[in-house]
Design an enzyme around this catalytic site. Structure first.
Site, PDB file in Angstrom:
ATOM      1  N   LYS A 205     -17.784  -6.668   8.884  1.00  0.00           N
ATOM      2  CA  LYS A 205     -16.558  -7.481   8.942  1.00  0.00           C
ATOM      3  C   LYS A 205     -15.709  -7.030  10.124  1.00  0.00           C
ATOM      4  O   LYS A 205     -15.309  -5.865  10.192  1.00  0.00           O
ATOM      5  CB  LYS A 205     -15.790  -7.282   7.628  1.00  0.00           C
ATOM      6  CG  LYS A 205     -14.765  -8.325   7.320  1.00  0.00           C
ATOM      7  CD  LYS A 205     -14.265  -8.159   5.895  1.00  0.00           C
ATOM      8  CE  LYS A 205     -12.784  -8.434   5.793  1.00  0.00           C
ATOM      9  NZ  LYS A 205     -12.233  -8.018   4.490  1.00  0.00           N
TER      10      LYS A 205
ATOM     11  N   ARG B   4      -2.176  -6.201  -8.383  1.00  0.00           N
ATOM     12  CA  ARG B   4      -0.984  -6.975  -8.037  1.00  0.00           C
ATOM     13  C   ARG B   4      -0.725  -8.101  -9.014  1.00  0.00           C
ATOM     14  O   ARG B   4       0.402  -8.487  -9.263  1.00  0.00           O
ATOM     15  CB  ARG B   4      -1.129  -7.568  -6.631  1.00  0.00           C
ATOM     16  CG  ARG B   4      -1.106  -6.531  -5.546  1.00  0.00           C
ATOM     17  CD  ARG B   4      -1.621  -7.077  -4.267  1.00  0.00           C
ATOM     18  NE  ARG B   4      -3.008  -7.496  -4.413  1.00  0.00           N
ATOM     19  CZ  ARG B   4      -3.706  -8.157  -3.534  1.00  0.00           C
ATOM     20  NH1 ARG B   4      -3.138  -8.530  -2.421  1.00  0.00           N
ATOM     21  NH2 ARG B   4      -4.969  -8.464  -3.750  1.00  0.00           N
TER      22      ARG B   4
ATOM     23  N   SER C  98      -3.027  -7.935   3.249  1.00  0.00           N
ATOM     24  CA  SER C  98      -3.146  -7.735   4.695  1.00  0.00           C
ATOM     25  C   SER C  98      -3.404  -9.066   5.397  1.00  0.00           C
ATOM     26  O   SER C  98      -2.915  -9.298   6.502  1.00  0.00           O
ATOM     27  CB  SER C  98      -4.269  -6.743   4.984  1.00  0.00           C
ATOM     28  OG  SER C  98      -3.976  -5.508   4.387  1.00  0.00           O
TER      29      SER C  98
ATOM     30  N   HIS D 108       0.836  -1.205   0.000  1.00  0.00           N
ATOM     31  CA  HIS D 108       0.000   0.000   0.000  1.00  0.00           C
ATOM     32  C   HIS D 108       0.876   1.262   0.000  1.00  0.00           C
ATOM     33  O   HIS D 108       0.592   2.221  -0.702  1.00  0.00           O
ATOM     34  CB  HIS D 108      -0.894   0.048   1.254  1.00  0.00           C
ATOM     35  CG  HIS D 108      -1.852  -1.092   1.394  1.00  0.00           C
ATOM     36  ND1 HIS D 108      -1.922  -1.874   2.501  1.00  0.00           N
ATOM     37  CD2 HIS D 108      -2.798  -1.576   0.540  1.00  0.00           C
ATOM     38  CE1 HIS D 108      -2.866  -2.786   2.363  1.00  0.00           C
ATOM     39  NE2 HIS D 108      -3.419  -2.639   1.174  1.00  0.00           N
TER      40      HIS D 108
END
Ligand code: COA
Length: 160
Positions: A40, A89, A127, A16
């Site tokens: 979440k 990515r 993450s 990030h």
């Protein structure tokens, strides 16, 4: 040009940061926007995520850090910024990101999604990987800055 870099950032990683630093060179103002997702449960609270991003990006004068709830397009309207930055990515990111970009465009035609190719060094990183490695006692110093690493240790020591 003003842009929004949205995400969960639970927690912020070098992947990030690479995107934020590169944006900082190209755009006038970058708003890093942390999604408040009540559905979440994350490892870090929204405030902790904001603090970690602020601490890590404090050397970048054109980066501001904020949180939002609800639709990204509504937040974009609210802060009068119609460019979204997303990092790609790998090919596997593409399908989902394309779907999101098209749905957002349909909902708010003025909105543009700009894709940035992530640094190859971090193309494997997420993450979730950072959390898993950290929880299982692995070394995450190559994945996240020291301040995030230390916060992960505190969380894990405290039983999460
Ligand atoms: N380097 C390292 N990791 C990266 C990365 C990069 N450059 N880019 C993405 N990632 C990781 C993220 O950390 C995240 O990891 P995780 O799944 O292990 O937590 C994963 O890749 C997915 O990232 P992303 O696609 O950015 O999702 P996100 O959950 O972080 O954020 C929002 C998604 C917030 C942008 C999106 O859900 C949103 O806009 N929500 C608001 C509601 C809304 O408007 N929905 C759209 C309706 S069309």
């Amino acid at each position: 040009m003003k842009v929004i870099y949205p995400g969960s950032f639970d927690p912020l990683t070098y992947g990030h940061i690479d995107i934020i630093e590169r944006c900082s060179e190209q755009f006038e103002l970058i708003t890093v926007a942390v999604l408040i997702n009540n559905a979440k449960v994350g490892l870090f609270t929204t405030q902790e995520r904001l603090d970690l991003i602020r601490e890590t990006t404090k050397h970048l004068k054109n980066v501001r850090v904020d949180s939002f709830r609800g639709l990204l397009i509504d937040y974009a309207k609210k802060i009068d910024t119609n460019i979204i930055i997303k990092g790609l990515r790998a090919v596997s990111d593409f399908e989902y990101e394309m779907q999101m970009a098209l749905a957002n465009k349909k909902l708010y035609p003025k909105l543009e999604t700009f894709f940035m190719v992530s640094n190859m060094k971090y193309s494997f990183l997420s993450s979730s990987i950072v959390k898993e490695v950290s929880i299982l006692g692995g070394d995450v110093s190559g994945f996240v800055p020291k301040v995030v690493e230390d916060s992960l240790k505190v969380k894990i020591k405290g039983g999460l």
